[in-house]
Write a protein that holds these residues in place. Structure first.
Motif, PDB file in Angstrom:
ATOM      1  N   LEU A 666       0.803  -1.228   0.000  1.00  0.00           N
ATOM      2  CA  LEU A 666       0.000   0.000   0.000  1.00  0.00           C
ATOM      3  C   LEU A 666       0.833   1.275   0.000  1.00  0.00           C
ATOM      4  N   GLY A 667       2.151   1.165   0.104  1.00  0.00           N
ATOM      5  CA  GLY A 667       2.971   2.365   0.079  1.00  0.00           C
ATOM      6  C   GLY A 667       3.213   2.928   1.465  1.00  0.00           C
ATOM      7  N   ASN A 668       3.777   4.133   1.502  1.00  0.00           N
ATOM      8  CA  ASN A 668       4.178   4.737   2.761  1.00  0.00           C
ATOM      9  C   ASN A 668       3.006   5.313   3.546  1.00  0.00           C
ATOM     10  N   ALA A 669       1.989   5.778   2.843  1.00  0.00           N
ATOM     11  CA  ALA A 669       0.816   6.360   3.505  1.00  0.00           C
ATOM     12  C   ALA A 669      -0.333   6.402   2.508  1.00  0.00           C
ATOM     13  N   TRP A 670      -1.555   6.477   3.008  1.00  0.00           N
ATOM     14  CA  TRP A 670      -2.727   6.515   2.146  1.00  0.00           C
ATOM     15  C   TRP A 670      -3.914   7.066   2.935  1.00  0.00           C
ATOM     16  N   PHE A 671      -4.851   7.635   2.190  1.00  0.00           N
ATOM     17  CA  PHE A 671      -6.110   8.078   2.789  1.00  0.00           C
ATOM     18  C   PHE A 671      -7.113   6.936   2.751  1.00  0.00           C
ATOM     19  N   VAL A 672      -7.889   6.793   3.826  1.00  0.00           N
ATOM     20  CA  VAL A 672      -8.941   5.771   3.875  1.00  0.00           C
ATOM     21  C   VAL A 672     -10.304   6.453   3.808  1.00  0.00           C
ATOM     22  N   SER A 673     -11.318   5.632   3.514  1.00  0.00           N
ATOM     23  CA  SER A 673     -12.682   6.167   3.367  1.00  0.00           C
ATOM     24  C   SER A 673     -13.420   6.224   4.690  1.00  0.00           C
ATOM     25  N   ALA A 674     -13.007   5.394   5.637  1.00  0.00           N
ATOM     26  CA  ALA A 674     -13.767   5.331   6.886  1.00  0.00           C
ATOM     27  C   ALA A 674     -12.907   4.745   7.994  1.00  0.00           C
ATOM     28  N   ALA A 675     -13.379   4.924   9.222  1.00  0.00           N
ATOM     29  CA  ALA A 675     -12.738   4.337  10.398  1.00  0.00           C
ATOM     30  C   ALA A 675     -13.690   3.347  11.039  1.00  0.00           C
ATOM     31  N   GLN A 676     -13.160   2.181  11.395  1.00  0.00           N
ATOM     32  CA  GLN A 676     -13.943   1.168  12.097  1.00  0.00           C
ATOM     33  C   GLN A 676     -13.546   1.190  13.564  1.00  0.00           C
ATOM     34  N   MET A 677     -14.443   1.671  14.424  1.00  0.00           N
ATOM     35  CA  MET A 677     -14.142   1.766  15.848  1.00  0.00           C
ATOM     36  C   MET A 677     -14.357   0.406  16.516  1.00  0.00           C
ATOM     37  N   VAL A 678     -13.425   0.016  17.390  1.00  0.00           N
ATOM     38  CA  VAL A 678     -13.529  -1.253  18.113  1.00  0.00           C
ATOM     39  C   VAL A 678     -13.334  -0.985  19.606  1.00  0.00           C
ATOM     40  N   ASP A 679     -13.766  -1.945  20.419  1.00  0.00           N
ATOM     41  CA  ASP A 679     -13.819  -1.721  21.866  1.00  0.00           C
ATOM     42  C   ASP A 679     -12.485  -1.888  22.577  1.00  0.00           C
ATOM     43  N   ASN A 680     -11.644  -2.800  22.092  1.00  0.00           N
ATOM     44  CA  ASN A 680     -10.425  -3.120  22.840  1.00  0.00           C
ATOM     45  C   ASN A 680      -9.416  -3.807  21.925  1.00  0.00           C
ATOM     46  N   ALA A 681      -8.297  -4.213  22.525  1.00  0.00           N
ATOM     47  CA  ALA A 681      -7.233  -4.845  21.738  1.00  0.00           C
ATOM     48  C   ALA A 681      -7.686  -6.160  21.123  1.00  0.00           C
ATOM     49  N   ASP A 682      -8.494  -6.929  21.848  1.00  0.00           N
ATOM     50  CA  ASP A 682      -8.985  -8.199  21.304  1.00  0.00           C
ATOM     51  C   ASP A 682      -9.779  -7.963  20.022  1.00  0.00           C
TER      52      ASP A 682
END
Length: 826
Positions: A666-682
């Motif tokens: 994917l290269g050094n950096a990229w823009f994403v369309s969305a963020a997926q929020m999660v509760d914890n490390a698991d």
């Protein structure tokens, strides 16, 4: 008068000369310009290449490297902490000897100083220093390249000398000695050895406290403790940069606590239990302290031409050419102990075991009980998973104990305490302050016990032992060994044990003879101690040569340049992009730093890698590697792609490495369309199982505040690219129609990395379990990441001030002592 003064100085001058001669004799290839090819140093040269090159080019410390495990702090790889001026004393103490002769000379000098502080005759101190210095493990670790470990071991004895001198009410010089040598101990930068030294010192303090209570002299005890605490403060402050950085970094490594909740029974607040105890000394294997080849010696030893193995091969008609080839290279056949593999045993010398037992009988007072308790504790803890109830207790309840692996290493305490008590026993014999009959009876009992054990195994080695190792079945299958050859291997193991048992018996007899001669005045004690030193060398010098010998040396050029580029390396190096990663599948990917010499590696070699990266290896990278191996496609390797793995190195049909470009990187950096929020490390690690890193960023809800200004969107014209790269500073240029969420294929580490947008500090946060992310304003801007750890900047100032202060104190006190000695006596 001059003759009298010279006579007093003679043993001390003799000690230095003997230590120098013996050291140089052992490492004689150094005189030819050769060096030891140490495996850990080979790896060090690989992992530190980017750091060393940056330092040479800029004169500065990068403090970070991207050359292995995606990127990590350089604190425990290669970092020069130049502000601790006490470190220059190390060169003085080693007389400028080349490495690794300097380490062995330090072994000698340190223990010699300790014995002198304890009132031991200097001629006997030479013998004691020889016994300590030539403990087999101390040479084996040099061969492996564990230089910082050896360095720290060398300073254990003089630190204890300072502590003991302070407890003897020599508060000023005891405190100064402790501060200086403890500063050097910490600067050697092996926290595990320093931790074991602290355990030894705490046990000493406990027995001193008990003694002080018993004789009702608590005031001097607590005065000594106060002085030692001041010395400790100086040692800490002079090394504050490395200590602070390691403490800060350690919480984020595999030696810190995991945020994952799986496998709770195996987890501690530090290392996982199975990892910490992987190298556990066998209970029966402890007999190597007395009989070096009790468990066969090294797991990579050459087969002797007069061995039972060769004898069986000849009997069964194996051609001479095959036998010659079989015996020309190291094989894993002889070691049958409990560890996965080993470079050699922990052998402290048969004579020292005899004298240690003697010390338990005739030495009086708290020193004996301290040395016995420390010895027993170190042996029991070295058993690790073979004595799990005790190990569990220490892993769970002793602060800091679970931060260290290879529990067998704690035998360094026994390697310190056994010769110390042994020499104190011989001191009792030579001083003759106790009843002669009592001392002679002690000699007899110690001889019967130690010589009796050695003789038993010489005569009846097979009575309780079957000489079968836990890995024998796997070894037989791997090498396709017939049953008759496996029996010959077991017979050879028996032969080796028997020969070394006889050997140990003979040395015990000789040591007993020396003790008897000194006790009854049959030999002048100075001559006896010289003979003892010669016998120590005859015993331990030759054992150590089994593991570290002239064959260990090679040309200096090969040591300095251990990695020749392969065709795959050369092909990849033609790529002009400044920053990308390489996955080498032709090496032991996650236990080899050779790839890091030329590339920024997905793998590497380090005992304190970032914990989250290790968990990504376990739960993501390994899965992607398996997927790639099956499909030879990177369409379903999201973790490797988000790590910007631009090349794979694979074996071709001839098992030669070739480069395989990864179009999915994917290269050094990229823009994403969305963020997926999660509760914890698991949840975060699970989300990586099936996700599209080029369009979605997985973010822990702890960073929700960072996303408040972000509205999911991405325009087709948005871009972000890396403009300039150095290990500790990266500059990007981007264009975004709207406020955008950018993911950077760089490892997230919260202590030191600062992000700037057009020169203004801007928050960044973690995404995709290990990467960095930022919410960036719309428009065309520059982003700069710079590693600016406060621990280094502030720590170096504190270190410089405290080391200057300590040097001034030492010089002033030395001047006062000199002035006092020159002042005419009234």
């Amino acid at each position: 008068m001059k003759n009298i003064e010279f006579k007093k100085l003679l043993p001390y001058l003799a000690a230095i000369v003997i230590f120098l001669v013996v050291t140089i004799a052992y490492f004689s290839p150094l005189l030819e310009g050769k060096k030891i090819l140490q495996s850990d140093i080979v790896n060090f040269r690989g992992m530190s290449k980017e750091i060393v090159d940056f330092r040479a080019k800029t004169g500065q410390e990068p403090l970070w490297t991207n050359s292995m495990f995606g990127g990590m702090p350089a604190y425990q790889i290669s970092a020069n902490y130049t502000s601790n001026l006490i470190g220059h004393l190390d060169k003085v103490l080693t007389l400028g000897l080349p490495h690794p002769a300097s380490l062995v000379f330090l072994y000698f000098i340190g223990f010699f100083i300790l014995l002198l502080v304890m009132g031991v005759d200097p001629w006997l101190s030479i013998a004691g220093a020889t016994a300590f210095a030539f403990s087999s493990y101390f040479f084996i670790i040099i061969d492996a390249g564990h230089n910082s470990k050896a360095h720290a071991i060398a300073y254990m004895a003089p630190v204890m000398a300072g502590i003991i001198l302070t407890m003897k009410k020599k508060y000023l010089w005891g405190g100064i000695m402790t501060a200086v040598f403890l500063s050097l101990e910490v600067k050697a930068n092996h926290p595990q050895i320093t931790y074991y030294l602290a355990m030894t010192a705490m046990l000493f303090g406990l027995f001193q406290l008990i003694q002080s209570i018993r004789i009702k002299e608590l005031t001097p005890f607590f005065k000594s403790v106060g002085v030692l605490l001041i010395a400790l403060v100086f040692a800490v402050l002079t090394n504050i940069t490395s200590l602070w950085a390691t403490w800060e970094y350690g919480k984020y490594t595999i030696r810190g606590q995991s945020e994952l909740t799986s496998d709770k029974g195996n987890r501690t607040t530090g290392l996982d239990k199975d990892y910490a105890t992987q190298w556990s000394y066998g209970i029966g294997e402890t007999m190597t302290l007395l009989i070096p080849d009790f468990c066969g010696g090294s797991s990579s030893a050459k087969i002797s031409g007069n061995s039972k193995i060769v004898e069986a091969m000849k009997t069964n008609g194996v051609p001479d050419g095959t036998i010659a080839q079989f015996t020309s290279q190291p094989m894993p056949f002889l070691y049958w102990g409990a560890q996965p593999f080993t470079s050699g045993p922990v052998y402290v010398g048969a004579m020292m075991i005899f004298l240690f037992v003697l010390g338990l009988i005739i030495v009086k007072g708290p020193l004996k009980w301290w040395l016995l308790a420390a010895t027993v504790l170190s042996i029991l803890l070295s058993w690790g998973h073979n004595l799990m109830p005790l190990t569990d207790f220490f892993l769970n309840y002793l602060p800091g104990y679970n931060k260290f692996r290879a529990v067998s290493m704690i035998l360094v305490i026994a390697e310190f305490t056994i010769p110390l008590l042994g020499i104190l026993a011989l001191k009792e014999i030579s001083d003759k302050r106790q009843d002669q009959k009592h001392l002679f009876k002690g000699l007899q009992i110690a001889f019967v016990i130690s010589a009796g054990v050695a003789l038993f195994f010489a005569l009846l080695p097979g009575m309780f032992l079957d000489f079968a190792g836990a890995g024998d079945r796997y070894m037989q299958q791997q090498y396709q060994l017939p049953d008759w050859l496996m029996q010959a291997i077991r017979d050879e193991r028996l032969r080796l044990l028997r020969m070394d048992a006889i050997r140990s018996f003979v040395f015990i007899v000789l040591a007993g003879g020396i003790g008897w001669g000194v006790l009854f005045g049959k030999i002048k004690k100075e001559y006896a101690f010289i003979v003892l030193t010669v016998l120590m060398l005859a015993d331990m010098f030759t054992v150590n040569k089994r593991y570290l010998n002239n064959d260990s040396f090679t040309s200096a050029s090969r040591v300095e340049n251990p990695f020749e580029p392969t065709a795959a390396d050369s092909q990849i190096l033609q790529d002009t992009l400044p920053d990308y990663r390489v996955l080498n599948l032709t090496s032991n990917t996650f236990n080899d730093a050779g790839t890091s010499y030329y590339h920024k590696s997905i793998g590497g070699y380090h005992g304190a890698k970032l914990r989250r990266y290790q968990e990504l290896i376990d739960h993501g990278i390994q899965r992607d590697i398996q997927t790639f191996a099956k499909t030879m496609s990177t369409d379903s390797t999201p973790v490797l792609n988000m790590l910007n793995t631009r090349y794979f190195i694979l074996p071709n049909n001839d098992k030669q490495p070739v480069a395989f470009p990864n179009p999915g990187a994917l290269g050094n950096a990229w823009f994403v369309s969305a963020a997926q929020m999660v509760d914890n490390a698991d949840a975060e690690i699970r989300a990586l199982n099936n996700f599209k890193p080029d369009s979605v960023a997985v973010v822990d809800k702890m960073f929700a505040e960072n996303l408040k200004s972000y509205t999911p969107s991405r325009d087709s014209g948005d871009f972000i690219k890396l403009k300039t790269y150095t290990a500790n500073e990266l500059v990007y240029q981007y264009k975004s129609k709207n406020t955008g969420l950018a993911v950077f294929s760089e490892i997230y580490y919260p202590k030191g990395w600062n992000a700037y947008v057009d020169g203004q500090v801007t928050p960044h946060f973690r995404a995709d379990y290990v990467l960095r992310a930022m919410v960036l304003p719309a428009g065309e801007h520059n982003v700069r990441f710079k590693f600016e750890p406060g621990v280094f900047i502030i720590g170096e100032k504190i270190s410089l001030i405290s080391s200057v202060l300590l040097i001034v104190i030492v010089l002033v006190m030395a001047a006062l002592e000199f002035w006092k000695s020159r002042k005419p006596q009234v």
